[in-house]
Design a protein around this motif. Structure first.
Motif, PDB file in Angstrom:
ATOM      1  N   PRO A   1     -73.830 -51.905  53.011  1.00  0.00           N
ATOM      2  CA  PRO A   1     -72.600 -51.720  53.932  1.00  0.00           C
ATOM      3  C   PRO A   1     -72.074 -53.323  53.643  1.00  0.00           C
ATOM      4  O   PRO A   1     -72.621 -54.173  54.108  1.00  0.00           O
ATOM      5  CB  PRO A   1     -72.925 -51.380  55.330  1.00  0.00           C
ATOM      6  CG  PRO A   1     -74.353 -50.906  55.179  1.00  0.00           C
ATOM      7  CD  PRO A   1     -75.061 -51.764  53.839  1.00  0.00           C
ATOM      8  N   VAL A   2     -70.744 -53.112  53.654  1.00  0.00           N
ATOM      9  CA  VAL A   2     -69.882 -54.387  53.795  1.00  0.00           C
ATOM     10  C   VAL A   2     -68.705 -53.974  54.675  1.00  0.00           C
ATOM     11  O   VAL A   2     -67.870 -52.887  54.194  1.00  0.00           O
ATOM     12  CB  VAL A   2     -69.413 -54.987  52.435  1.00  0.00           C
ATOM     13  CG1 VAL A   2     -68.309 -56.167  52.471  1.00  0.00           C
ATOM     14  CG2 VAL A   2     -70.532 -55.322  51.689  1.00  0.00           C
ATOM     15  N   PHE A   3     -68.400 -54.863  55.608  1.00  0.00           N
ATOM     16  CA  PHE A   3     -67.076 -54.271  56.367  1.00  0.00           C
ATOM     17  C   PHE A   3     -66.273 -55.541  56.810  1.00  0.00           C
ATOM     18  O   PHE A   3     -66.849 -56.684  56.885  1.00  0.00           O
ATOM     19  CB  PHE A   3     -67.485 -53.689  57.669  1.00  0.00           C
ATOM     20  CG  PHE A   3     -68.948 -54.388  58.496  1.00  0.00           C
ATOM     21  CD1 PHE A   3     -68.586 -55.283  59.530  1.00  0.00           C
ATOM     22  CD2 PHE A   3     -69.977 -53.978  58.105  1.00  0.00           C
ATOM     23  CE1 PHE A   3     -69.526 -55.815  59.889  1.00  0.00           C
ATOM     24  CE2 PHE A   3     -70.988 -54.593  58.868  1.00  0.00           C
ATOM     25  CZ  PHE A   3     -70.842 -55.531  59.837  1.00  0.00           C
ATOM     26  N   GLU A   4     -65.024 -55.313  57.091  1.00  0.00           N
ATOM     27  CA  GLU A   4     -64.071 -56.294  57.319  1.00  0.00           C
ATOM     28  C   GLU A   4     -64.411 -56.749  58.854  1.00  0.00           C
ATOM     29  O   GLU A   4     -65.019 -56.136  59.593  1.00  0.00           O
ATOM     30  CB  GLU A   4     -62.834 -55.767  57.512  1.00  0.00           C
ATOM     31  CG  GLU A   4     -61.668 -57.055  57.376  1.00  0.00           C
ATOM     32  CD  GLU A   4     -60.318 -56.427  57.192  1.00  0.00           C
ATOM     33  OE1 GLU A   4     -59.173 -57.002  57.633  1.00  0.00           O
ATOM     34  OE2 GLU A   4     -59.984 -55.230  56.890  1.00  0.00           O
ATOM     35  N   ARG A   5     -64.244 -58.052  59.119  1.00  0.00           N
ATOM     36  CA  ARG A   5     -64.461 -58.605  60.441  1.00  0.00           C
ATOM     37  C   ARG A   5     -64.001 -57.564  61.891  1.00  0.00           C
ATOM     38  O   ARG A   5     -63.165 -56.961  61.519  1.00  0.00           O
ATOM     39  CB  ARG A   5     -64.053 -60.092  60.805  1.00  0.00           C
ATOM     40  CG  ARG A   5     -62.375 -60.168  60.584  1.00  0.00           C
ATOM     41  CD  ARG A   5     -61.868 -61.639  60.736  1.00  0.00           C
ATOM     42  NE  ARG A   5     -60.499 -61.797  60.862  1.00  0.00           N
ATOM     43  CZ  ARG A   5     -59.848 -62.854  61.009  1.00  0.00           C
ATOM     44  NH1 ARG A   5     -60.789 -64.017  61.182  1.00  0.00           N
ATOM     45  NH2 ARG A   5     -58.733 -63.022  60.732  1.00  0.00           N
ATOM     46  N   THR A   6     -64.646 -57.619  62.517  1.00  0.00           N
ATOM     47  CA  THR A   6     -64.384 -56.605  63.713  1.00  0.00           C
ATOM     48  C   THR A   6     -63.683 -57.384  65.034  1.00  0.00           C
ATOM     49  O   THR A   6     -63.590 -58.755  64.902  1.00  0.00           O
ATOM     50  CB  THR A   6     -65.702 -55.898  64.419  1.00  0.00           C
ATOM     51  OG1 THR A   6     -66.622 -56.851  64.904  1.00  0.00           O
ATOM     52  CG2 THR A   6     -66.489 -55.157  63.292  1.00  0.00           C
ATOM     53  N   ALA A   7     -63.115 -56.650  65.692  1.00  0.00           N
ATOM     54  CA  ALA A   7     -62.335 -57.234  67.050  1.00  0.00           C
ATOM     55  C   ALA A   7     -62.322 -56.385  68.073  1.00  0.00           C
ATOM     56  O   ALA A   7     -62.699 -55.142  68.032  1.00  0.00           O
ATOM     57  CB  ALA A   7     -61.029 -57.760  66.583  1.00  0.00           C
ATOM     58  N   ARG A   8     -61.908 -56.977  69.198  1.00  0.00           N
ATOM     59  CA  ARG A   8     -62.221 -56.198  70.336  1.00  0.00           C
ATOM     60  C   ARG A   8     -60.989 -55.026  70.346  1.00  0.00           C
ATOM     61  O   ARG A   8     -60.748 -54.160  71.014  1.00  0.00           O
ATOM     62  CB  ARG A   8     -62.039 -56.964  71.661  1.00  0.00           C
ATOM     63  CG  ARG A   8     -63.185 -57.882  71.664  1.00  0.00           C
ATOM     64  CD  ARG A   8     -63.322 -58.470  73.172  1.00  0.00           C
ATOM     65  NE  ARG A   8     -64.538 -59.058  73.323  1.00  0.00           N
ATOM     66  CZ  ARG A   8     -64.960 -59.852  74.542  1.00  0.00           C
ATOM     67  NH1 ARG A   8     -64.271 -59.449  75.616  1.00  0.00           N
ATOM     68  NH2 ARG A   8     -66.021 -60.539  74.621  1.00  0.00           N
ATOM     69  N   GLY A   9     -59.858 -55.375  69.760  1.00  0.00           N
ATOM     70  CA  GLY A   9     -58.612 -54.478  69.832  1.00  0.00           C
ATOM     71  C   GLY A   9     -58.627 -53.452  68.501  1.00  0.00           C
ATOM     72  O   GLY A   9     -59.873 -53.144  68.339  1.00  0.00           O
ATOM     73  N   ALA A  10     -57.565 -53.162  68.262  1.00  0.00           N
ATOM     74  CA  ALA A  10     -57.706 -51.861  67.139  1.00  0.00           C
ATOM     75  C   ALA A  10     -58.030 -52.383  65.530  1.00  0.00           C
ATOM     76  O   ALA A  10     -57.497 -53.133  65.320  1.00  0.00           O
ATOM     77  CB  ALA A  10     -56.107 -51.393  67.088  1.00  0.00           C
ATOM     78  N   THR A  11     -59.046 -51.688  65.412  1.00  0.00           N
ATOM     79  CA  THR A  11     -59.745 -52.093  64.078  1.00  0.00           C
ATOM     80  C   THR A  11     -59.859 -50.725  63.005  1.00  0.00           C
ATOM     81  O   THR A  11     -60.077 -51.053  62.030  1.00  0.00           O
ATOM     82  CB  THR A  11     -61.081 -52.723  64.315  1.00  0.00           C
ATOM     83  OG1 THR A  11     -61.842 -51.599  65.043  1.00  0.00           O
ATOM     84  CG2 THR A  11     -61.069 -54.050  65.090  1.00  0.00           C
ATOM     85  N   ARG A  12     -59.331 -49.664  63.733  1.00  0.00           N
ATOM     86  CA  ARG A  12     -59.721 -48.537  62.837  1.00  0.00           C
ATOM     87  C   ARG A  12     -58.432 -48.592  61.648  1.00  0.00           C
ATOM     88  O   ARG A  12     -57.314 -49.163  61.780  1.00  0.00           O
ATOM     89  CB  ARG A  12     -59.165 -47.155  63.644  1.00  0.00           C
ATOM     90  CG  ARG A  12     -59.091 -46.095  62.931  1.00  0.00           C
ATOM     91  CD  ARG A  12     -58.808 -44.938  63.677  1.00  0.00           C
ATOM     92  NE  ARG A  12     -58.806 -43.594  63.203  1.00  0.00           N
ATOM     93  CZ  ARG A  12     -58.504 -42.350  63.576  1.00  0.00           C
ATOM     94  NH1 ARG A  12     -58.213 -42.454  64.586  1.00  0.00           N
ATOM     95  NH2 ARG A  12     -58.586 -41.405  62.519  1.00  0.00           N
ATOM     96  N   GLY A  13     -59.014 -48.234  60.506  1.00  0.00           N
ATOM     97  CA  GLY A  13     -58.105 -48.405  59.160  1.00  0.00           C
ATOM     98  C   GLY A  13     -58.417 -49.788  58.503  1.00  0.00           C
ATOM     99  O   GLY A  13     -58.082 -49.994  57.513  1.00  0.00           O
ATOM    100  N   ARG A  14     -59.344 -50.682  59.148  1.00  0.00           N
ATOM    101  CA  ARG A  14     -59.866 -51.877  58.304  1.00  0.00           C
ATOM    102  C   ARG A  14     -60.682 -51.490  57.245  1.00  0.00           C
ATOM    103  O   ARG A  14     -61.385 -50.551  57.225  1.00  0.00           O
ATOM    104  CB  ARG A  14     -60.311 -52.864  59.447  1.00  0.00           C
ATOM    105  CG  ARG A  14     -59.194 -53.514  60.360  1.00  0.00           C
ATOM    106  CD  ARG A  14     -60.091 -54.840  61.039  1.00  0.00           C
ATOM    107  NE  ARG A  14     -58.941 -55.365  61.795  1.00  0.00           N
ATOM    108  CZ  ARG A  14     -59.176 -56.498  62.283  1.00  0.00           C
ATOM    109  NH1 ARG A  14     -59.963 -57.205  62.294  1.00  0.00           N
ATOM    110  NH2 ARG A  14     -58.257 -57.111  63.012  1.00  0.00           N
ATOM    111  N   SER A  15     -60.894 -52.510  56.463  1.00  0.00           N
ATOM    112  CA  SER A  15     -61.738 -52.305  55.155  1.00  0.00           C
ATOM    113  C   SER A  15     -63.054 -52.155  55.327  1.00  0.00           C
ATOM    114  O   SER A  15     -63.755 -52.902  56.011  1.00  0.00           O
ATOM    115  CB  SER A  15     -61.392 -53.314  54.058  1.00  0.00           C
ATOM    116  OG  SER A  15     -59.936 -53.346  53.796  1.00  0.00           O
ATOM    117  N   PHE A  16     -63.839 -50.978  54.605  1.00  0.00           N
ATOM    118  CA  PHE A  16     -65.199 -51.039  54.688  1.00  0.00           C
ATOM    119  C   PHE A  16     -65.517 -50.450  53.151  1.00  0.00           C
ATOM    120  O   PHE A  16     -65.014 -49.771  52.719  1.00  0.00           O
ATOM    121  CB  PHE A  16     -65.712 -50.398  55.857  1.00  0.00           C
ATOM    122  CG  PHE A  16     -65.343 -48.887  55.580  1.00  0.00           C
ATOM    123  CD1 PHE A  16     -66.277 -47.914  55.238  1.00  0.00           C
ATOM    124  CD2 PHE A  16     -64.359 -48.373  56.244  1.00  0.00           C
ATOM    125  CE1 PHE A  16     -65.988 -46.573  55.167  1.00  0.00           C
ATOM    126  CE2 PHE A  16     -63.714 -46.973  56.271  1.00  0.00           C
ATOM    127  CZ  PHE A  16     -64.677 -46.097  55.713  1.00  0.00           C
TER     128      PHE A  16
END
Length: 439
Positions: free
Chosen positions: A276-291
């Motif tokens: 699994p490789v995923f874009e950096r996460t954040a406390r705000g909206a992250t839905r739709g980021r790359s994975f």
């Protein structure tokens, strides 16, 4: 086979610290399950953490008025009975299990000889006897920080899994990954030798996440992790890195993969892994980021991806559900997130999706998928009730929906029986009987 297992807390810890099991869980006080694994013989091990933090705990505090943190390892028989519990204090100055800094989660692995390992950042590994009675050896090192003097150690890996052939699939950390002044998972490798109390094998690096970690020196070379016959570190690691392989056609690597994260690989076959490789996460909206769930062979070549997931409709970011588990004996991979349970074949084809917006599978949103047993059982943990759900995955993935529905019905019945037997308070299952080993 039990569909439900209760994850217990030893009565002795409750009594020592006067822990209020009726109080609601908070960030500062809770019980959480980090990992679950099964042996080929059917024994199940669960790794949990119990903690309490009190802001006003002073130097004269007693156990009942002080902060504390423990790692708990529970062993279940194939029939589902608790057979042993091991306890290790997170604050113990010596002899305790090596743990990750800042209380970060760690993982379990059962080696081919039955020895249990716990593994944590930065590449801290402990070998524990199968009966949980003693720590056989530790491979560990202090946390590496840019503002502190370097202290050498004897590390191994922050994640280990056993390939059917007996080799070890490992993840190791590197200092400066993604520009951080700390050690983060960055290398996927394979160890052909045995990990024992007498010595550790060399790990052959097959893939990296960040090709150019920052601020490294010769202190950061890892002699037991090799690439191209030399120690991994400085400019030496597998290239192209995963982030380079996944660079979008525009070539703007940091558009999607700046400060990407590396998840725990899953073993899909003796020579094929899901990374699994995923874009950096954040406390705000992250839905739709790359994975991406990358298919990687045992030589480090990219063999495709687990296909069929939409970045928005199937996003793992709500709840941060990035885990993939796999059954190498049947060639199936599984992933659970807020939107569904997904299953793939060995070639990466999405074979079935169980939509969690439907009545039948909505209960799955209360669970986290942790592992797949050698017998093909999917092991989930209820996020609030501290119960394990075991689902026997069918040979034909088209039957997965029926298997999950049957297991959920059995789980509900067995949960009622467990409540009568244990009398939990606020879903804390307190065990007064099982002997406790203090590691």
């Amino acid at each position: 086979m039990n569909a439900a297992l209760a994850l217990p807390i030893p009565q002795s810890l409750i009594d020592l610290h006067q822990f209020d099991v009726s109080a609601p869980a908070t960030v500062a006080s809770n019980f959480a399950t980090w990992d679950i694994v099964c042996s080929p013989l059917g024994d199940t091990y669960a790794l949990c953490r119990l903690k309490r933090y009190l802001h006003d705990a002073g130097p004269e505090s007693t156990p009942s008025t002080s902060s504390f943190g423990y790692l708990l390892i529970t062993r279940f028989t194939p029939e589902g009975a608790v057979s042993a519990t091991a306890v290790s204090s997170l604050e113990h100055p010596g002899g305790a299990l090596p743990t990750a800094p800042n209380g970060l989660a760690q993982t379990l692995c059962i080696l081919p000889d039955g020895t249990l390992t716990t593994n944590a950042l930065p590449d801290r590994t402990a070998l524990i006897s199968p009966d949980l009675a003693e720590i056989l050896a530790t491979y560990t090192e202090p946390a590496r920080r840019s503002f502190e003097e370097f202290v050498p150690g004897n590390p191994f890996a922050c994640s280990i899994d056993v390939i059917p052939s007996g080799r070890l699939l490992c993840v190791t950390a590197e200092f400066g990954t993604n520009g951080y002044g700390a050690s983060l998972p960055n290398i996927v490798g394979i160890a052909d030798g045995l990990l024992t109390p007498d010595g550790k094998p060399t790990i052959r690096a097959i893939a990296s996440l960040d090709p150019e970690p920052a601020h490294q020196s010769t202190d950061d070379l890892r002699p037991h992790v090799q690439f191209d016959g030399k120690s991994v570190g400085l400019a030496n690691r597998p290239r192209p890195a995963l982030t380079e392989l996944l660079t979008p056609p525009s070539g703007h690597r940091y558009l999607d993969w700046g400060r990407a994260g590396l998840g725990r690989p899953a073993i899909l076959a003796d020579d094929l892994f899901v990374v699994p490789v995923f874009e950096r996460t954040a406390r705000g909206a992250t839905r739709g980021r790359s994975f991406e769930f990358v298919l990687l062979d045992d030589q480090g070549a990219m063999r495709g991806k687990l296909a069929g997931l939409d970045r928005w409709r199937h996003s793992p970011y709500p709840g941060h559900h990035f885990a993939v588990v796999a059954d190498p004996y049947r060639g199936h991979a599984f992933h659970l997130n807020t939107f569904g349970l997904f299953a793939w074949t060995r070639d990466g084809e999405l074979r079935i999706t169980l939509d969690t917006t439907t009545k039948s599978f909505k209960p799955l949103t209360n669970f986290t998928l942790k592992s797949c047993s050698p017998a093909g059982e999917l092991l989930f943990v209820h996020n609030k009730q501290h119960l394990v759900l075991r689902v026997p995955a069918p040979e034909d993935l088209d039957d997965l929906g029926n298997a999950v529905e049957n297991a959920l019905r059995a789980f509900a019945k067995e949960r009622t029986a467990l409540k009568k037997q244990w009398g939990p308070v606020n879903w804390h299952w307190v065990d007064p009987n099982t002997p406790v080993h203090h590691l």
